[in-house]
Write a protein that holds these residues in place. Structure first.
Motif, mmCIF file in Angstrom:
data_model
loop_
_atom_site.group_PDB
_atom_site.id
_atom_site.type_symbol
_atom_site.label_atom_id
_atom_site.label_comp_id
_atom_site.label_asym_id
_atom_site.label_seq_id
_atom_site.Cartn_x
_atom_site.Cartn_y
_atom_site.Cartn_z
ATOM 1 N N GLY A 18 0.815 -1.212 0.000
ATOM 2 C CA GLY A 18 0.000 0.000 0.000
ATOM 3 C C GLY A 18 0.848 1.261 0.000
ATOM 4 N N GLU A 19 0.410 2.236 -0.791
ATOM 5 C CA GLU A 19 1.106 3.518 -0.865
ATOM 6 C C GLU A 19 0.190 4.681 -0.474
ATOM 7 O OE1 GLU A 19 4.468 2.836 -4.300
ATOM 8 O OE2 GLU A 19 2.462 3.424 -4.976
ATOM 9 N N GLY A 23 0.313 3.468 4.407
ATOM 10 C CA GLY A 23 1.549 2.941 3.853
ATOM 11 C C GLY A 23 2.665 3.968 3.861
ATOM 12 N N GLN A 47 7.931 -1.272 -1.590
ATOM 13 C CA GLN A 47 6.603 -0.751 -1.267
ATOM 14 C C GLN A 47 5.737 -0.938 -2.498
ATOM 15 O OE1 GLN A 47 6.408 3.235 0.336
ATOM 16 N NE2 GLN A 47 4.303 2.936 1.013
ATOM 17 N N GLY A 49 2.234 -0.600 -4.555
ATOM 18 C CA GLY A 49 1.060 0.246 -4.648
ATOM 19 C C GLY A 49 -0.046 -0.388 -5.466
ATOM 20 N N ASP A 66 1.000 -4.957 6.019
ATOM 21 C CA ASP A 66 -0.122 -4.722 5.113
ATOM 22 C C ASP A 66 -1.261 -4.022 5.845
ATOM 23 O OD1 ASP A 66 -2.051 -4.786 3.111
ATOM 24 O OD2 ASP A 66 -2.664 -6.835 3.604
ATOM 25 N N SER A 68 -3.538 -2.231 3.767
ATOM 26 C CA SER A 68 -4.110 -1.732 2.517
ATOM 27 C C SER A 68 -5.599 -2.031 2.452
ATOM 28 C CB SER A 68 -3.348 -2.324 1.327
ATOM 29 O OG SER A 68 -3.344 -3.748 1.377
ATOM 30 N N ASN A 69 -6.004 -2.988 1.629
ATOM 31 C CA ASN A 69 -7.425 -3.341 1.543
ATOM 32 C C ASN A 69 -7.548 -4.797 1.127
ATOM 33 O OD1 ASN A 69 -7.840 -3.502 -1.515
ATOM 34 N ND2 ASN A 69 -6.966 -1.448 -1.281
ATOM 35 N N THR A 72 -5.965 -6.780 -2.025
ATOM 36 C CA THR A 72 -4.549 -7.114 -2.173
ATOM 37 C C THR A 72 -4.201 -8.491 -1.594
ATOM 38 O OG1 THR A 72 -3.838 -6.152 -0.051
ATOM 39 C CG2 THR A 72 -3.981 -4.663 -1.953
ATOM 40 N N THR A 91 -5.153 -5.018 7.853
ATOM 41 C CA THR A 91 -6.249 -4.812 6.912
ATOM 42 C C THR A 91 -7.548 -5.359 7.497
ATOM 43 O OG1 THR A 91 -4.793 -4.870 4.986
ATOM 44 C CG2 THR A 91 -7.122 -5.395 4.619
#
Length: 259
Positions: A18-19, A23, A47, A49, A66, A68-69, A72, A91
């Protein structure tokens, strides 16, 4: 990571999934972190994205973080299996099937998953279990508030608090408690075993969680307020230090941080 590497203060190699805001904050905090002797605590080697294909060739890390969502997850699992990295996952919003995938991954790698990495939330969860045990017969309601960009509801933290209530009531032999997510219409009187769970969204709120116990003529409310995402980043990096080099298995936050 071997004991020899730890003794030599070799930086823990991090990969970040995740960016976005989390992240980016994880990366900047990790790059600024130092050991007691002033040496770098972490080295960010990758990293990943929006282009998840990058994970197929990203350098190997000791730990993948992690936040992110849910989309991923296949890339996360593939990276961990390829590189042998430990996973620190924050997440939220996973389905039961996706959580099963994480548990399967734990056969090959050390996996830590938690809906919240705040030490204060850990204390709130413990306090919630204690209150549920002591306040027999009280009605329980959980309210969580987050910024208007959060995509899942209720929050992972609210689910952790709900689990603390349901587990404690079961251990006390008071029957099976269950969640009710919001209320509307003519519902009739409240079932004593239901736990109301409510999600508020607005502005830039980092996170507020309140567990309320309503008895006859009295109320007890427990609240945790996060004023920034930094507390979650700090907790994730502290967990990464402890997860590097661990044996494969599915770990909980309390087990890793307080065990």
């Amino acid at each position: 990571m071997t004991n020899e590497m730890v003794a030599q203060k070799v930086p823990i190699r991090l990969a970040i999934m995740g960016e976005g805001r989390m992240g980016s904050l994880i990366r900047s905090t990790a790059e600024a972190a130092r050991n007691e002797d002033g040496s770098p605590a972490f080295e960010v080697v990758a990293q990943i994205g929006f282009d998840l294909s990058v994970a197929d060739s990203a350098p190997a890390a000791d730990v993948l973080i992690d936040f992110s969502n849910v989309a991923t997850l296949p890339a996360v699992c593939a990276y961990v299996r390829r590189c042998g990295a430990a996973l620190v996952s924050g997440t939220t919003g996973y389905s039961d099937d996706q959580m099963a995938e994480l548990r399967e991954l734990a056969a090959a790698a050390a996996v830590l998953h938690s809906g919240n990495y705040s030490l204060g939330i850990a204390a709130l969860r413990h306090a919630t279990a204690l209150a549920a045990r002591e306040l027999a017969g009280f009605d329980v309601e959980i309210v969580e508030t987050h910024h208007n960009q959060k995509v899942d509801a209720p929050s992972g933290t609210a689910k952790l608090l709900l689990d603390a209530v349901v587990k404690t009531e079961a251990e006390e032999g008071r029957g099976e408690y269950y969640p009710v997510y919001g209320r509307e219409g003519m519902l009739g009187k409240r079932d004593p075993r239901e736990v109301g769970v409510h999600a508020l969204r607005g502005g830039t709120v980092a996170g507020v969680h309140t567990v309320s116990f309503f008895g006859t003529d009295e109320e007890v409310s427990l609240t945790h307020r996060a004023t920034s995402r930094q507390i979650f980043v700090n907790g994730a990096l502290a967990a990464a230090r402890k997860m590097a080099g661990r044996e494969p298995g599915f770990y909980g936050f309390d087990e890793v941080m307080f065990g």
